[in-house]
Write a protein that holds these residues in place. Structure first.
Motif, mmCIF file in Angstrom:
data_model
loop_
_atom_site.group_PDB
_atom_site.id
_atom_site.type_symbol
_atom_site.label_atom_id
_atom_site.label_comp_id
_atom_site.label_asym_id
_atom_site.label_seq_id
_atom_site.Cartn_x
_atom_site.Cartn_y
_atom_site.Cartn_z
ATOM 1 N N HIS A 158 141.690 23.273 7.133
ATOM 2 C CA HIS A 158 142.450 22.236 6.429
ATOM 3 C C HIS A 158 143.478 23.004 5.589
ATOM 4 C CE1 HIS A 158 143.318 19.281 3.250
ATOM 5 N NE2 HIS A 158 142.895 18.358 4.094
ATOM 6 N N MET A 164 137.013 24.140 6.636
ATOM 7 C CA MET A 164 136.479 23.097 5.760
ATOM 8 C C MET A 164 135.942 21.905 6.549
ATOM 9 S SD MET A 164 136.324 23.557 2.490
ATOM 10 C CE MET A 164 136.339 25.251 1.885
ATOM 11 N N GLY A 166 134.001 20.877 10.075
ATOM 12 C CA GLY A 166 133.325 21.470 11.212
ATOM 13 C C GLY A 166 131.922 20.937 11.417
ATOM 14 N N ALA A 167 131.201 21.607 12.292
ATOM 15 C CA ALA A 167 129.842 21.177 12.621
ATOM 16 C C ALA A 167 129.024 22.395 13.033
ATOM 17 C CB ALA A 167 129.881 20.171 13.773
ATOM 18 N N LYS A 334 133.177 27.592 0.076
ATOM 19 C CA LYS A 334 131.925 26.858 0.233
ATOM 20 C C LYS A 334 130.779 27.474 -0.550
ATOM 21 C CE LYS A 334 132.200 27.116 4.746
ATOM 22 N NZ LYS A 334 133.578 27.596 4.901
ATOM 23 N N ASN B 93 141.188 12.244 7.886
ATOM 24 C CA ASN B 93 141.700 13.410 7.168
ATOM 25 C C ASN B 93 142.002 13.092 5.704
ATOM 26 O OD1 ASN B 93 142.263 16.160 7.259
ATOM 27 N ND2 ASN B 93 144.443 15.808 7.572
ATOM 28 N N PHE B 96 139.023 14.032 3.793
ATOM 29 C CA PHE B 96 138.966 15.484 3.577
ATOM 30 C C PHE B 96 139.975 15.896 2.496
ATOM 31 C CE2 PHE B 96 137.790 15.442 8.286
ATOM 32 C CZ PHE B 96 136.437 15.491 8.029
ATOM 33 N N ASP B 97 141.182 15.308 2.560
ATOM 34 C CA ASP B 97 142.194 15.601 1.531
ATOM 35 C C ASP B 97 141.623 15.330 0.134
ATOM 36 O OD1 ASP B 97 144.060 16.182 3.496
ATOM 37 O OD2 ASP B 97 145.074 14.248 3.380
ATOM 38 N N LEU B 100 138.908 17.825 -0.928
ATOM 39 C CA LEU B 100 139.426 19.159 -1.252
ATOM 40 C C LEU B 100 140.293 19.129 -2.502
ATOM 41 C CD1 LEU B 100 139.900 20.251 2.408
ATOM 42 C CD2 LEU B 100 138.653 21.570 0.695
ATOM 43 N N ARG B 103 138.190 19.362 -5.304
ATOM 44 C CA ARG B 103 137.352 20.570 -5.253
ATOM 45 C C ARG B 103 135.867 20.233 -5.089
ATOM 46 N NH1 ARG B 103 141.339 23.204 -5.274
ATOM 47 N NH2 ARG B 103 142.410 24.428 -6.882
ATOM 48 N N ARG B 106 129.627 21.505 -1.473
ATOM 49 C CA ARG B 106 128.650 20.984 -0.516
ATOM 50 C C ARG B 106 127.597 20.107 -1.161
ATOM 51 N NH1 ARG B 106 127.102 26.005 3.300
ATOM 52 N NH2 ARG B 106 128.845 25.806 4.720
ATOM 53 N N ASP B 107 127.554 20.129 -2.484
ATOM 54 C CA ASP B 107 126.540 19.333 -3.167
ATOM 55 C C ASP B 107 127.101 17.975 -3.595
ATOM 56 O OD1 ASP B 107 128.285 20.456 -4.942
ATOM 57 O OD2 ASP B 107 126.767 21.148 -6.368
ATOM 58 N N TYR B 129 132.426 17.605 6.740
ATOM 59 C CA TYR B 129 132.956 18.292 5.568
ATOM 60 C C TYR B 129 132.074 19.497 5.255
ATOM 61 C CZ TYR B 129 134.941 19.278 1.009
ATOM 62 O OH TYR B 129 135.564 19.905 -0.050
ATOM 63 N N GLN B 130 132.673 20.651 5.321
ATOM 64 C CA GLN B 130 131.938 21.894 5.114
ATOM 65 C C GLN B 130 130.694 21.941 6.001
ATOM 66 O OE1 GLN B 130 131.680 23.388 1.160
ATOM 67 N NE2 GLN B 130 133.708 22.655 0.587
ATOM 68 N N ARG B 131 130.843 21.379 7.168
ATOM 69 C CA ARG B 131 129.802 21.298 8.204
ATOM 70 C C ARG B 131 128.587 20.481 7.780
ATOM 71 N NH1 ARG B 131 130.862 26.759 8.369
ATOM 72 N NH2 ARG B 131 132.556 27.289 9.799
ATOM 73 N N GLY B 132 128.781 19.535 6.844
ATOM 74 C CA GLY B 132 127.693 18.613 6.565
ATOM 75 C C GLY B 132 127.336 18.470 5.106
#
Lengths: 375, 375
Positions: A158, A164, A166-167, A334, B93, B96-97, B100, B103, B106-107, B129-132
């Protein structure tokens, strides 16, 4: 984590490792001339159709050989532009366009032919197309062979951060044909070596010692050295991933050098530094910060810097980034949890640790010294 | 599959079902006034931050109530345009914008406040997002409450096909506040009832019989009837999903009416017919084709058509699509395996079956008769 033991002497020309992830486990086959060998694909293709995903650089070199290996199947292909700057949702969508235009069903197997960008995008497309189809990685760069093909991480960038979106999606198999490295630019071969060095640093001191002798042979593409380095790197990554598939703990060690590296890549604009170049410098910076914390000897830092340099990699970060910008870029990474910056650092060569204890002032000072070349 | 047994008499105002998927299992809480109840969220939010994903229609109605329920957390929000036509990668997207830009790490827990489109997109964003990252569904339409919130399917549309890009990602919890249905347009309430009827048809004859009496009460938003219908639908879907999380077999039965329905939606342009309207007509078409195969009595077809009509749903497909176009649209559908069109049809009310035996000529004839209103 126990070490893998001494590096074996000569290795077989074709090696196979099994990544142990239960029902999602898969083999990594390493050797010369695998690309056009039907036996490498037959056990892993689901259904009768494959969609090869490659790019404009790799396809002219290796697409025909791969198509020969896949001759038993109905073959579709999509050729993307080459470069990290195309690792985005828009380019990903071209894979979906191709799959839908060719009316590919869920029984289509995606085949990623190329480096890490192609592998990450084809893998993510496979994770998302109709909520998941099988895929096979055929990595053609050293970086992809030692790193991107193992671990199931797929995704795109991104503008605000790398990977940022993915899977986690495991391939059915990884087919690493070392003969494809013959056409790899020297700069990219060096970039791949950064990840090889990383495995020695994280948890494999015998491998680090071996690399101090063997980097010239690797840069000269000596087959036995390449096979050993790739297999050993994959073994290291595979055992870490197998222990921690979803990146809850130990797997974070794989990010050694990457928090710094991501900041370099994002701060200079993706594509200016190669990922491996940024990681190479990131490894040195992680070692320098570890030394500043009193965790690592100065001699160890010097050995790490020397090994990274011998790979043909930069060891000093760009001076164009302010220290505020560095911290800003590292904070989107991350590794942030509950607002604290977690970093992977070193307590020794072959002993990486994850820490959340780094004082931002110390980090800032370490970055500034590294930029000044005084660390 | 054994039936669920008779419909119970009066149900409690607040009900809880548990979807049994091992470590990915989660509760569905159904009742009036849940939206602003902190106890509905506290056990399921991971970390201190939430990102609410909603749309321009739902947010003005319910965002404040939800924010009150989430007052213990740091709340971010992203409000998307409303409509199936925005269920695409570009709108995804924007989530995602927002993540991000704020900020979010993952939590962060994503909270989907809205109908199926919001749930599917927020869920897919959470998957990627950040793979999950974790997410909670707060469905505000009947369709989403009975269907989209159960099963872990998330994703977006592609111009060439609905839900072609997505992931399986289970929510931490589903909070279905039936009070939100008070503002739902009648046409959308009817669309939700199509999925309710579907559960009766697939495997729950007592529920189908009950619906023949209770549809007027449901359309009048009678609380006890709503709670019963939602809970029963979720129970039906949950037991099918629990038996077959990755859609290898039995789960395909949930597509009853959907192959036809998808063709109607795609062929008329997404958004012209509501999904539930297309499914309602699709149920009737599946019944008609089943009768043509000799699997279903004409009286059963008549009962099905009458129940669908009593929900306020169309029962006849658009005449604007040629039969070639129908088959073309149905062939892109995910039910194609090895080039054969697999369809879910009926051997009786409450007895759906998956078949790959349908003669395309018979299918074409059935569609033509349905279009002509002569089936």
């Amino acid at each position: 984590m126990s070490a893998l033991g001494p590096i074996p002497a000569a290795v077989a020309e074709r090696q196979r490792l099994d990544v142990d992830l239960g029902e999602r486990g898969y083999p990594i086959v390493i050797g010369r001339g695998l690309l056009s060998d039907p036996d490498c694909y037959r056990p892993f293709v689901v259904g009768k159709r494959v969609m090869i995903v490659s790019n404009e650089t790799v396809a002219p070199l290796y697409l025909e050989a791969l198509r020969a290996g896949l001759a038993a199947f109905e073959i579709e292909q999509v050729i993307l532009p080459d470069g990290e700057c195309y690792k985005d949702l828009a380019t990903l969508n071209r894979i979906f366009d191709a799959l839908l235009e060719r009316r590919c069903g869920r029984d289509t197997t995606l085949i990623a032919l190329g480096g890490g960008v192609i592998g990450d995008m084809a893998g993510f497309a496979a994770a998302c197309y109709q909520r998941g189809v099988p895929f096979i990685q055929v990595p053609t760069t050293l970086l992809a062979q030692v790193d991107s093909s193992v671990g199931g991480k797929t995704g795109v960038n991104h503008p605000a951060g790398k990977n940022m979106i993915g899977a986690f999606h495991q391939p059915r198999a990884v087919i690493a044909d070392t003969a494809t490295l013959a056409t790899l630019p020297a700069r990219e071969l060096s970039a791949g070596l950064a990840e090889v060095v990383k495995y020695g640093l994280i948890a494999d001191r015998p491998f680090f010692d071996w690399l101090e002798d063997r980097v010239p042979a690797l840069r000269a593409l000596e087959p036995a050295a390449l096979a050993t380095a790739i297999a050993r790197s994959c073994q290291n990554k595979a055992r870490i991933v197998a222990a921690d598939e979803r990146e809850a703990g130990q797997r974070a060690l794989l990010n050694l050098g990457h928090s710094f590296g991501h900041a370099i890549e994002a701060g200079t604009g993706y594509g200016t530094w190669l990922h491996g170049e940024a990681v190479g410098t990131g490894l040195v910076m992680a070692a320098q910060l570890s030394a500043r914390l009193g965790w690592l000897e100065a001699t160890a830092v010097a050995r790490i810097r020397a090994l990274v340099a011998s790979c043909g990699l930069p060891t000093q970060p760009p001076t164009s980034l302010s220290s505020a910008r560095w911290l800003e870029l590292m904070a989107v990474d991350k590794k942030v949890q509950a607002g604290r910056l977690r970093l992977v650092l070193l307590k020794g060569i072959g002993e990486a640790v994850l820490t959340a204890d780094v004082d931002p002032a110390l980090l800032r000072a370490s970055i500034a010294s590294a930029q000044a070349g005084t660390e």
